[in-house]
Structure formats: structure tokens, C-alpha cells
Design a protein around this motif. Structure first.
Motif, mmCIF file in Angstrom:
data_model
loop_
_atom_site.group_PDB
_atom_site.id
_atom_site.type_symbol
_atom_site.label_atom_id
_atom_site.label_comp_id
_atom_site.label_asym_id
_atom_site.label_seq_id
_atom_site.Cartn_x
_atom_site.Cartn_y
_atom_site.Cartn_z
ATOM 1 N N SER A 105 0.832 -1.203 0.000
ATOM 2 C CA SER A 105 0.000 0.000 0.000
ATOM 3 C C SER A 105 0.869 1.255 0.000
ATOM 4 N N ARG A 106 1.946 1.230 0.781
ATOM 5 C CA ARG A 106 2.861 2.371 0.781
ATOM 6 C C ARG A 106 3.485 2.556 -0.602
ATOM 7 N N VAL A 107 3.929 1.450 -1.195
ATOM 8 C CA VAL A 107 4.532 1.522 -2.526
ATOM 9 C C VAL A 107 3.535 2.098 -3.533
ATOM 10 N N ASN A 108 2.300 1.619 -3.482
ATOM 11 C CA ASN A 108 1.277 2.101 -4.416
ATOM 12 C C ASN A 108 1.040 3.601 -4.247
ATOM 13 N N SER A 109 1.008 4.055 -2.984
ATOM 14 C CA SER A 109 0.758 5.478 -2.748
ATOM 15 C C SER A 109 1.942 6.319 -3.200
ATOM 16 N N LEU A 110 3.161 5.792 -3.007
ATOM 17 C CA LEU A 110 4.350 6.508 -3.458
ATOM 18 C C LEU A 110 4.343 6.633 -4.980
ATOM 19 N N GLN A 111 4.045 5.524 -5.653
ATOM 20 C CA GLN A 111 4.006 5.556 -7.122
ATOM 21 C C GLN A 111 2.926 6.512 -7.627
ATOM 22 N N SER A 112 1.763 6.493 -6.991
ATOM 23 C CA SER A 112 0.662 7.353 -7.427
ATOM 24 C C SER A 112 1.000 8.820 -7.221
ATOM 25 N N ARG A 113 1.608 9.127 -6.080
ATOM 26 C CA ARG A 113 1.951 10.515 -5.807
ATOM 27 C C ARG A 113 3.007 11.020 -6.783
ATOM 28 N N PHE A 114 3.999 10.186 -7.066
ATOM 29 C CA PHE A 114 5.046 10.590 -7.999
ATOM 30 C C PHE A 114 4.465 10.841 -9.386
ATOM 31 N N LYS A 115 3.606 9.940 -9.846
ATOM 32 C CA LYS A 115 3.027 10.106 -11.186
ATOM 33 C C LYS A 115 2.166 11.357 -11.273
ATOM 34 N N ALA A 116 1.380 11.614 -10.216
ATOM 35 C CA ALA A 116 0.523 12.796 -10.224
ATOM 36 C C ALA A 116 1.358 14.073 -10.272
ATOM 37 N N GLN A 117 2.440 14.105 -9.484
ATOM 38 C CA GLN A 117 3.303 15.284 -9.477
ATOM 39 C C GLN A 117 4.041 15.422 -10.798
#
Length: 473
Positions: A90-102
Motif C-alpha cells: 500500500s505504501r509503494v502504491n501510494s508513493l508511485q501514485s503521488r510521484f506520477k501525479a506530481q
């Protein structure tokens, strides 16, 4: 009947696996160990030579949150290995999502809008340290995270369980500290909150006090006043006017910790706030098992004679994270056929809060294939959670495991510690502790499981990160 000595048994078993010899050159490419070494003890243990870190300036004792050495005690049932891995993903998924959005927002700010509540990373919360806060000081056990910037603790008043979760230490009471001070809405520090937390700042109009909000992707949160007080890392490391979040409303899967230390690169992180004293340098050694109390978190420079440094990179889309130039992987002394550009985009970060190292799928497949080939003499076990390459060592006494080396820029090779190669569920299910990303555009992440026992040094002043062996001893 004649009996064979353990040494003779070892030599015979080694010959069966390596019939053409096992000389010094080939031996350097393998770990030869007893299976019992893979299984952590149930009681707290101190590795030989580890106590020299204690009671030194700038050094905090570090423990695994759920292990028998943890100062948090053992209230309730700890999460299972499966639950820990699920939280980690879940942490990995949130990190990936945040990076892509930014990334997409920077790519085209006119057409792309950052989600209003993208959320702070889900915290796996593996390692804890104890700090002092206030005058007189209150001792508080907190987690630390290189992927976070804001420092916060739970604070009184807490009217009930709906506003504060249960923690091991008494909840910090700012009314009992003579050095506590709320930060005003007009303060420059208040304006820095948005970049530190990813959320808009709020002003309490009745008191003109800056209010912070840290919302996590799993809907956990901490909210309260942004404040200053005296921070004591050790008896000789005391900082006045330390900015932190004093949370009057907190809820989520935080366990019994008192709060969080943010070791990111933002101006509000602990590293930035103590820059004059420590020169923006810190290091840690994560203990080899959850049952070991030999770990430490150190602030300031120290002995780095055996440390090799790789350049620290900055990504404009995620300036708070620590990016490294990963170039390749070797197994059993042979570098895998992986194009270095595989790791170049979008990049590789080193993260203390992610457990399992995540690789681009093509790199993971190459690693898995080479590892399976080297371990072909052993019986495979069923897959478990993130892992598809597991082994049954229950009938083995001694095993021979190929070394895994990660290659970074600056000619830096990191030999993954033996206990970082496997994720052990039991002797009958020991799994290769790496995972492949689901999307080609995902970040590679150097996780904490593979960092265990290494001396990991972050030198922000010189823009470099270093690795040394046997860091905890």
C-alpha cells in the motif's frame, strides 16, 4: 560405523554442489550458512560489538517496532507477515501514485490538476527511536521515515478515543512545558507546511494559530496546532524552537507510537532544522532481525573510512525524496543483462519506510531467473504474498546461497546482506525478498529489508549517499 565430523559433512555437501571445486574466487560469490541462522530468535539479543553506539553524541538507539526489543511493549497481537507485506505494498502504491501525479502536473500544469487529497505515504512504521520533547522533557517513542518531512506527536487535550489513538508513552501535554509556543498563521514556517504535507494550511481564526493536517492514503490522519518546543535527541543534543505538529486529533493504524520524525529533504524536516549542528548529515544501521537491538540512528558526520559513496540525485517532481543512480544487478558474481536505462526513468529512490525492494519488471525477471538457476538444487515452496520464488529448507542443515549485488553510480557496489536476500516465513518457506513493479513507469525503490546491517550515510551537504558493511557492529 565411523561418524563424520561437521567439517567433513560440510566439505562433502559443498563438493556435491560444486564438484569442480569451491576456491577462494568462487567462494566470494556465495553465502554458506546454517538454516537456523535464517530464523530470528524469539528473545531480544545484542550483537557482539554493537553497544559502542550507545550514549554517544547524536546517536539514538533504534529498534524494530514489533520485535522483542521494542520499547513499545507487546500490547495486542502484532500484524502477521502477510499483513506487513500488504501494508508495504500500500505504501509503494501510494508513493508511485503521488510521484506520477506530481510528474504529470509538472509536465503540463495547464491541463493537469493534482488531486486535492493525494495523501501522505502510507507508513509501514518498522523502526522506532526515543526522543525528549518539552521542558521538562517527556520521553516519546516515535518512528522515523526518510519519505516524510513533517514531525508530529500526539498532544493533550484528548477528549477520548475518537481524537487520540492509544500509545505506549503518556501523551505529550503542552500545558506542562514551559518552552511550548504555537506558531502564528503569519509565520513563514506556516507557509512551508503545504510543501511538507501536501495539504493546504489552515488558520485557527480564534487564536491566529497555524493548523497542520497530515492525511494518509489509508485514511489515517494527524491534525493539530503547528508549534515549537525544545527537542532533546540525547542529553547533549538539545534544540530549542523545534517546529513540529502537536496533534489534538489523530486516528489510524499507528500502533502505539507517539508520533513521527520526518527525515526528508524539506525545510521543515528534522535534518533541515538541525543543519547548523549536524551539517545535514545522518546515518543509520537497521538491525539484522526484529529481535536485535544493535541498530542506531546517528546525526552528524562520523567514521566513514569503509563507506563508499554514490551521488545523491534530486528529482524536480519529488524534491523531498532521496534518488540514486542504480545501474545494474549481479548474481553469483555475474552482472545480469539489464539495460542501465531500465533504472533511469523515472528513477530509483532509497526509502527507510518501504520494506521490500521494488524493481522494474524486466530487472526483476532477470534477477529471479539467475537466482532460481543458482538455487536449482533446492526444493521450491509455494509462493507467498508478493513473492513468487520461495524455497523449503526444512530438510537442510547448511545451504549455499548466491550473493546479490546492486550496482550504483560512482562505482559503488552494495552487497545485499544475507538476511536481506530472503524474507523468512518459516524454514519451509524462505522467499527471494524482491518484487517487480506492475507498471513500466513505476519507480524502483531500495527498501529497508535489503539495507539491514549496512551503514547507510546520507550526506546532503555533499549530495551523496554512502554504504558500509557491518554497520551495526
Amino acid at each position: 560405523m565411523a561418524t563424520h565430523s561437521p567439517l567433513l559433512f560440510f566439505l562433502l555437501s559443498t563438493y556435491l554442489l560444486f564438484p569442480f571445486g569451491f576456491g577462494a574466487e568462487s567462494e566470494s560469490y556465495f553465502h554458506v550458512i546454517k538454516v537456523t541462522f535464517l530464523l530470528p530468535p524469539l528473545r531480544c539479543s545484542t550483537p557482539k560489538g554493537s553497544n559502542h553506539h550507545e550514549n554517544k553524541k547524536g546517536v539514538l538507539k533504534l529498534d524494530h517496532r514489533y520485535g522483542p526489543c521494542s520499547p513499545l511493549g507487546h500490547h495486542g497481537k502484532p500484524p502477521t507477515l502477510g499483513e506487513i507485506l500488504s501494508q508495504d505494498q500500500s505504501r509503494v502504491n501510494s508513493l508511485q501514485s503521488r510521484f506520477k501525479a506530481q510528474f504529470h502536473q509538472v509536465e503540463d500544469t495547464k491541463t493537469t490538476t493534482l488531486p486535492a487529497h493525494l495523501g501522505t505515504l502510507v507508513e509501514t512504521f518498522n523502526y522506532v527511536v526515543t526522543i525528549g520533547l518539552g521542558t521538562p522533557k517527556s520521553d516519546l517513542t516515535v518512528v522515523f521515515d526518510t519519505g516524510s518531512n513533517l514531525n508530529w506527536v500526539q498532544c493533550q487535550p484528548c477528549a477520548g478515543a475518537s481524537q487520540c489513538y492509544p500509545q505506549q508513552d503518556p501523551i505529550f501535554d503542552p500545558s506542562k512545558s514551559s518552552t511550548y509556543l504555537n506558531i502564528s498563521c503569519s509565520s513563514q514556517d506556516c507557509s512551508l507546511l503545504r510543501s511538507a504535507t501536501g495539504h493546504s494550511t489552515i488558520c485557527d481564526a480564534s487564536t491566529s494559530t497555524c493548523v497542520y493536517t497530515s492525511i494518509y492514503v489509508d485514511n489515517s490522519f494527524s491534525m493539530g496546532y503547528f508549534a515549537r518546543d525544545t527537542l532533546a535527541l540525547t542529553t547533549s543534543d538539545v534544540f530549542t524552537n523545534f517546529a513540529f505538529g502537536c496533534g489534538q486529533s489523530n486516528k489510524g493504524l499507528f500502533g502505539r507510537i507517539a508520533g513521527l520524525l520526518g527525515l526528508g529533504r524539506n525545510a521543515l524536516s528534522l535534518i533541515s532544522q538541525t543543519a547548523k549542528e549536524y551539517g545535514r548529515v545522518f546515518s543509520y544501521c537497521l538491525p539484522p532481525t526484529s529481535s536485535s537491538n544493535g541498530g542506531y540512528l546517528k546525526f552528524g558526520s562520523g567514521d566513514t573510512t569503509s563507506v563508499k559513496f554514490t551521488p545523491l540525485l534530486t528529482d524536480p517532481n519529488s524534491p523531498s525524496f532521496y534518488f540514486l543512480q542504480m545501474l545494474g544487478i549481479s548474481v553469483r558474481g555475474q552482472q545480469l543483462n539489464i539495460d542501465p536505462s531500465t533504472f533511469a526513468s523515472p528513477g530509483t529512490i532509497i526509502d527507510s519506510g518501504t520494506v521490500i525492494t521494488q524493481l522494474p519488471m524486466s530487472a526483476y525477471v532477470a534477477l529471479r531467473s539467475a537466482f532460481r538457476e543458482s538455487m536449482s538444487n533446492y526444493t521450491m515452496a509455494p509462493a507467498f504474498s508478493l513473492f513468487d520464488t520461495c524455497y523449503d529448507f526444512s530438510q537442510q542443515d547448511i545451504i549455499i546461497v548466491p550473493k546479490v549485488v546492486l550496482h550504483f553510480g560512482g562505482n559503488v557496489d552494495v552487497d545485499v546482506p544475507l538476511l536481506g536476500i530472503f524474507f523468512i516465513r518459516s524454514a519451509s518457506q524462505a522467499c527471494l525478498a524482491f518484487a517487480g513493479n506492475s507498471d513500466a513507469s513505476d519507480l524502483a525503490i531500495f527498501g529497508n529489508h535489503q539495507q539491514q546491517t549496512l551503514q547507510v550515510v546520507y550526506d546532503l551537504a555533499s549530495d551523496k549517499v554512502g554504504f558500509g558493511v557491518a554497520g551495526c557492529t
